[in-house]
Motif scaffolding. Structure first.
Motif, PDB file in Angstrom:
ATOM      1  N   UNK A 135      54.467  79.390  65.168  1.00 46.29           N
ATOM      2  CA  UNK A 135      53.289  79.914  64.493  1.00 46.29           C
ATOM      3  C   UNK A 135      52.339  80.505  65.517  1.00 46.29           C
ATOM      4  N   UNK A 136      51.291  81.134  65.028  1.00 44.20           N
ATOM      5  CA  UNK A 136      50.314  81.720  65.933  1.00 44.20           C
ATOM      6  C   UNK A 136      50.744  83.081  66.429  1.00 44.20           C
ATOM      7  N   UNK A 137      50.152  83.495  67.546  1.00 46.37           N
ATOM      8  CA  UNK A 137      50.319  84.866  68.036  1.00 46.37           C
ATOM      9  C   UNK A 137      51.431  85.019  69.065  1.00 46.37           C
ATOM     10  N   UNK A 138      52.060  83.927  69.472  1.00 47.24           N
ATOM     11  CA  UNK A 138      53.045  83.995  70.558  1.00 47.24           C
ATOM     12  C   UNK A 138      54.210  84.912  70.187  1.00 47.24           C
ATOM     13  N   UNK A 139      54.481  85.893  71.057  1.00 41.65           N
ATOM     14  CA  UNK A 139      55.624  86.765  70.885  1.00 41.65           C
ATOM     15  C   UNK A 139      55.443  87.931  69.946  1.00 41.65           C
ATOM     16  N   UNK A 140      54.261  88.085  69.363  1.00 38.35           N
ATOM     17  CA  UNK A 140      54.021  89.171  68.407  1.00 38.35           C
ATOM     18  C   UNK A 140      53.927  90.509  69.141  1.00 38.35           C
ATOM     19  N   UNK A 141      54.620  91.521  68.605  1.00 38.03           N
ATOM     20  CA  UNK A 141      54.588  92.864  69.178  1.00 38.03           C
ATOM     21  C   UNK A 141      54.392  93.886  68.057  1.00 38.03           C
ATOM     22  N   UNK A 142      53.694  94.969  68.392  1.00 30.85           N
ATOM     23  CA  UNK A 142      53.542  96.082  67.465  1.00 30.85           C
ATOM     24  C   UNK A 142      54.321  97.263  68.032  1.00 30.85           C
ATOM     25  N   UNK A 143      55.287  97.766  67.271  1.00 29.60           N
ATOM     26  CA  UNK A 143      56.130  98.875  67.701  1.00 29.60           C
ATOM     27  C   UNK A 143      55.731 100.125  66.912  1.00 29.60           C
TER      28      UNK A 143
END
Length: 402
Positions: A135-143
């Motif tokens: 959960x949370x923001x870890x590893x989130x990417x915007x492509x």
């Protein structure tokens, strides 16, 4: 009453803070020496919970055990321990198994016709890519383009490989984010106060505000979606829901069937409703209802801001909650440089420290003004600049909740 909190991280801080507010004695168990929640504990035990024979000596002393971590091995150990112990353990392992996988959660949303962001590739660019686990923001990417796939993942085309590696790909949408907790058991559930979430540039929540400005029908939509999911999962305990308001529609982002961080503290500051107290009442009394969970508040909620700051020789900055893990154990203070309350690592003469500020007011404008004054006064006191907010989505003080 003694509550044993397994995990001294940010979830542990939340549970410890609310436990103390409920008048409980607090024991924190963690495998590290100086976790953030250590400073809030009456008793701290440095111990890996997977060493269950040693841990049992301490757990059996408690009236209630509440896991505050997302480590699979640790949770599996507690699940096995629960079978041979008479001490209540407040955690829904079945619900957590679903919510801890975004793939399983998304499948359930589709089954229940819960509105969510569209899947790749139907959504097109930009696309949000996030790990299915955690959960949370870890590893989130915007492509934003095909070229970004190579830059971000070092593979020419992502779909099959990313799915194999347990990534979720869906449309990236903008809009205000909201959170809601639901508590209950035996198919009887209660939704709590909705809070608004403000993210930093890394998609980590830096600020929580309440009450919120949302149209009544959107509130009903959000609450009905949460109730539908809780009933489907036969929830026993607590679950957190996060949505984003996009083009006038609440779209479900994720669910977490474990004790959350940040928002329970904000709900308590605004309404006085203590989620740890409710869970303890339900676990110990084996009843779905709790005196700590009123059907209706007998008072107007306070307007609150809960915000995370870091102070260093570079200046004062507002950042996501993960900064709260960077400076050792936290302690509780009242009237902290103008804030009503704070959880902080501050000591006199410290060169670097963090704080979660809890700021209350009678209306949105008053709270927003007080919030800005606190930061300005701190900048003057410490002779430090206020660093620019890299994702400056701010509270509008002129909007009053309906």
């Amino acid at each position: 009453m003694l509550i044993a909190i397994v995990g001294g991280g940010l979830q542990g801080v939340e549970v410890a803070y609310l436990s103390k507010k409920a008048g409980f004695e607090v024991m924190v168990l963690d495998k590290t020496s100086d976790p953030p929640a250590k400073g809030l504990a009456d008793v701290f035990v440095k111990l890996d919970i997977c060493q269950i024979k040693k841990a049992s000596v301490f757990l059996e002393k408690a009236d209630l055990v509440l896991p505050a971590l997302e480590n699979d091995k640790a949770l599996e150990t507690l699940k096995l321990w629960q079978k041979s112990s008479t001490t209540p353990l407040c955690f829904d392992f079945k619900a957590y198994e679903i919510s801890s996988s975004k793939q399983r959660s998304n499948n359930m949303f589709s089954k229940l016709a819960i509105t969510k962001p569209r899947n790749w590739p139907a959504c097109g660019y930009p696309v949000l890519v996030k790990p299915s686990k955690g959960s949370g923001s870890h590893g989130v990417k915007i492509i934003s383009s095909k070229k970004d796939w190579v830059k971000s993942f070092d593979i020419p085309y992502p779909k099959d490989q990313l799915e194999q590696d347990h990534w979720i790909m869906e449309e990236y949408i903008n809009g205000p984010s909201y959170s809601l907790e639901i508590i209950g058991n035996k198919s009887r559930y209660k939704t709590l106060q909705i809070t608004e979430l403000y993210m930093d540039e890394n998609y980590d929540c830096k600020r929580v505000a309440a009450p919120v400005e949302i149209e009544p029908e959107l509130i009903r939509d959000f609450e009905n979606s949460a109730l539908t999911i809780a009933q489907e999962m036969k929830l026993e305990g607590i679950m957190d829901f996060e949505v984003i308001l996009h083009t006038g529609v609440m779209k479900m982002l994720e669910i977490d069937a474990r004790f959350p961080s940040q928002t329970p503290m904000a709900v308590y500051a605004s309404t006085g409703v203590n989620m740890v107290k409710i869970l303890a009442d339900q676990a110990l009394n084996k009843k779905p209802d709790s005196p700590a969970l009123p059907e209706k508040l007998d008072h107007a909620p306070k307007h609150i801001i809960v915000e995370h700051i870091m102070v260093s020789p570079k200046g004062i900055c507002v950042k996501g909650e993960n900064i709260m893990k960077s400076c050792g154990p936290l302690h509780f203070e009242t009237f902290f440089f103008g804030a009503d309350e704070a959880l902080t690592s501050f000591v006199k003469g410290a060169g670097k420290w963090v704080a979660t500020l809890i700021i209350k007011g009678n209306n949105r404008r008053e709270t927003s003004k007080k919030h800005k004054q606190i930061l300005n006064d701190m900048a003057v006191k410490f002779n430090l600049p206020l660093l620019a907010d890299t994702n400056p989505y701010e509270i509008n003080p002129d909007m009053e909740p309906s």
